[in-house]
Design a protein around this motif. Structure first.
Motif, PDB file in Angstrom:
ATOM      1  N   ALA A  79       5.706  19.721 -12.043  1.00 38.42           N
ATOM      2  CA  ALA A  79       6.403  20.676 -11.177  1.00 38.42           C
ATOM      3  C   ALA A  79       7.744  20.070 -10.798  1.00 38.42           C
ATOM      4  CB  ALA A  79       5.571  20.973  -9.927  1.00 38.42           C
ATOM      5  N   VAL A  80       8.831  20.767 -11.131  1.00 42.54           N
ATOM      6  CA  VAL A  80      10.174  20.204 -10.943  1.00 42.54           C
ATOM      7  C   VAL A  80      11.122  21.260 -10.391  1.00 42.54           C
ATOM      8  CG1 VAL A  80       9.904  18.513 -12.781  1.00 42.54           C
ATOM      9  CG2 VAL A  80      10.846  20.758 -13.329  1.00 42.54           C
ATOM     10  N   PRO A  81      12.194  20.848  -9.717  1.00 38.98           N
ATOM     11  CA  PRO A  81      13.226  21.804  -9.306  1.00 38.98           C
ATOM     12  C   PRO A  81      13.876  22.445 -10.524  1.00 38.98           C
ATOM     13  CG  PRO A  81      13.491  19.678  -8.207  1.00 38.98           C
ATOM     14  CD  PRO A  81      12.491  19.474  -9.290  1.00 38.98           C
ATOM     15  N   GLU A  82      14.308  23.693 -10.383  1.00 36.64           N
ATOM     16  CA  GLU A  82      14.883  24.376 -11.542  1.00 36.64           C
ATOM     17  C   GLU A  82      16.181  23.740 -12.022  1.00 36.64           C
ATOM     18  OE1 GLU A  82      15.879  28.473 -10.858  1.00 36.64           O
ATOM     19  OE2 GLU A  82      16.554  28.100  -8.811  1.00 36.64           O
ATOM     20  N   TYR A  83      16.867  22.967 -11.143  1.00 34.99           N
ATOM     21  CA  TYR A  83      18.122  22.340 -11.579  1.00 34.99           C
ATOM     22  C   TYR A  83      17.907  21.238 -12.612  1.00 34.99           C
ATOM     23  CZ  TYR A  83      17.059  18.624  -8.132  1.00 34.99           C
ATOM     24  OH  TYR A  83      16.471  17.613  -7.412  1.00 34.99           O
ATOM     25  N   ALA A  84      16.659  20.806 -12.825  1.00 30.85           N
ATOM     26  CA  ALA A  84      16.381  19.771 -13.818  1.00 30.85           C
ATOM     27  C   ALA A  84      16.199  20.337 -15.223  1.00 30.85           C
ATOM     28  CB  ALA A  84      15.128  18.985 -13.425  1.00 30.85           C
ATOM     29  N   PRO A  92      -0.333  19.523 -10.718  1.00 29.20           N
ATOM     30  CA  PRO A  92       0.595  19.869  -9.631  1.00 29.20           C
ATOM     31  C   PRO A  92       0.679  21.375  -9.408  1.00 29.20           C
ATOM     32  CG  PRO A  92       1.817  19.323 -11.614  1.00 29.20           C
ATOM     33  CD  PRO A  92       0.374  19.028 -11.918  1.00 29.20           C
ATOM     34  N   TYR A  93       1.120  21.743  -8.206  1.00 30.97           N
ATOM     35  CA  TYR A  93       1.360  23.141  -7.854  1.00 30.97           C
ATOM     36  C   TYR A  93       2.821  23.263  -7.445  1.00 30.97           C
ATOM     37  CZ  TYR A  93       0.731  27.754  -5.793  1.00 30.97           C
ATOM     38  OH  TYR A  93       0.835  29.090  -5.512  1.00 30.97           O
ATOM     39  N   PRO A  94       3.534  24.248  -7.977  1.00 30.42           N
ATOM     40  CA  PRO A  94       4.978  24.313  -7.694  1.00 30.42           C
ATOM     41  C   PRO A  94       5.275  24.729  -6.262  1.00 30.42           C
ATOM     42  CG  PRO A  94       4.292  26.248  -8.938  1.00 30.42           C
ATOM     43  CD  PRO A  94       3.102  25.332  -8.883  1.00 30.42           C
ATOM     44  N   ALA A  95       6.222  24.013  -5.651  1.00 34.68           N
ATOM     45  CA  ALA A  95       6.743  24.418  -4.342  1.00 34.68           C
ATOM     46  C   ALA A  95       7.623  25.649  -4.510  1.00 34.68           C
ATOM     47  CB  ALA A  95       7.531  23.271  -3.720  1.00 34.68           C
ATOM     48  N   GLU A  96       8.162  26.154  -3.411  1.00 32.60           N
ATOM     49  CA  GLU A  96       8.921  27.406  -3.464  1.00 32.60           C
ATOM     50  C   GLU A  96      10.133  27.330  -4.386  1.00 32.60           C
ATOM     51  OE1 GLU A  96       9.854  28.441   0.544  1.00 32.60           O
ATOM     52  OE2 GLU A  96       7.863  29.274   0.948  1.00 32.60           O
ATOM     53  N   ASN A  97      10.730  26.124  -4.497  1.00 31.89           N
ATOM     54  CA  ASN A  97      11.936  25.978  -5.329  1.00 31.89           C
ATOM     55  C   ASN A  97      11.649  25.270  -6.643  1.00 31.89           C
ATOM     56  OD1 ASN A  97      11.424  23.439  -4.296  1.00 31.89           O
ATOM     57  ND2 ASN A  97      13.596  22.906  -4.040  1.00 31.89           N
TER      58      ASN A  97
END
Length: 322
Positions: free
Chosen positions: A109-114, A23-28
């Motif tokens: 790749a995950v949101p930082e809130y996780a 995966p490649y991380p999205a902006e968030n």
């Protein structure tokens, strides 16, 4: 990258180790190189599609999320430009159940809130064992159960993943803790601070009628009447896991019993929450809670890990080393 892929509901034999696109991380998002993951009851639901009600969240005819795995611990490899909390090289742990799963893989790749920062005093394996089970115990005791200093707490199924966290968290909150388990697990509960241990092969917990302020049902097939019998007036029963019949009793009879009587019965659906994960991190960092690991498997042994886990006899957590 290597990942475990599940494209249909079934037994652990449907799980496949495959090469998939990294995966490649999205902006968030944060890209995490995963060092360890762990198994939870939610992983079995996602694998089997049972109880059927769960399919409305996970996919009616086949799994909505092809790469399972909720709990992870690892190192940040890259971050999107909107990420504020983390940077490359940070050691993190987290629960992915609220953002697409994907933990049984080399990268996610995950949101930082996780995520939260991994406590430096524990290993990646210990950190991966903590998020879902630890937060479940915390939410069940503190939030649903209204745990207070000096409360008498009964934890049924105290030697499993959630149970071992619940014993320690309840003690950290100043409760008097009684754990229920089989003979082989008595010493484990004593070692993590349980004040009293009931071996269910020798004694039934209902002998302690009207004694407990809070009962946390983590596992088992007891009736609601068994649990309410041991509660004090104004006591709380919180269903976390157990047989399907026990779940449906709590969901459909619990509100009625709570409405007509003084004892409150509720069911907990654990939800990933960064604030709760940070609260758990503080308990881990201060050594008030330590993850109990039963067995370790590597990623290629995922089928064997699931087969062992679903037997229901794990002492603490089952961990996957990536």
């Amino acid at each position: 990258m290597k990942a475990i892929v599940c494209n249909k509901y079934g037994s652990p034999d449907v799980l496949e180790l495959k090469e998939v696109e990294k995966p490649y991380p999205a902006e968030n998002q944060v890209l995490v190189k995963i060092h360890s993951a762990s198994l939870n009851f939610g992983n079995l639901i996602l694998l089997k599609g049972k109880p059927f009600l769960a399919r409305f969240a996970f996919g009616l005819t086949k799994p909505k999320y092809s790469i399972p795995g909720g709990d992870i611990a690892g190192t940040v490899e890259a971050v999107g430009k909107e990420v504020k909390l983390f940077k490359v090289g940070d050691e993190v742990f987290g629960d992915l159940s609220g953002c697409g799963w994907g933990g049984f893989a080399e990268y996610v790749a995950v949101p930082e809130y996780a995520l939260a920062f991994k406590p430096t005093n524990i290993s990646f394996e210990e950190a991966a064992a903590a998020p879902m089970a630890g937060v479940t115990a915390l939410q069940g005791l503190r939030d649903k159960g209204k745990l207070k200093l000096g409360h008498k707490v009964l934890i049924y199924g105290a030697s499993g993943g959630v149970g071992t966290f619940a014993v320690q968290i309840a003690k950290a909150f100043g409760a008097e803790v009684t754990g229920v388990c089989s003979t082989r697990n008595v010493e484990i509960l004593r070692s993590i601070g349980a004040d009293h241990v009931i071996d269910y092969s020798k004694e039934h917990f209902t002998q302690h009628q009207g004694y407990f302020d809070l009962v946390l049902g983590v596992n088992g097939s007891n009736s609601l009447s068994d649990y309410t019998r041991v509660l004090k007036k104004d006591g709380n029963f919180v269903h976390v896991g157990g047989s399907e019949s026990q779940l449906y009793q709590t969901l459909f009879l619990g509100p009625f019993i709570s409405m007509v009587g003084s004892k409150k019965l509720s069911s907990l659906l654990q939800r990933a929450n960064q604030n709760d994960l940070n609260d758990l991190k503080e308990l881990l960092k201060t050594n008030k809670v330590r993850p109990i690991i039963d067995k370790r498997f590597n990623l290629g042994e995922i089928t064997e890990a699931f087969k062992y886990f679903q037997e229901g006899h794990a002492q603490g957590k089952v961990v996957i080393t990536i």
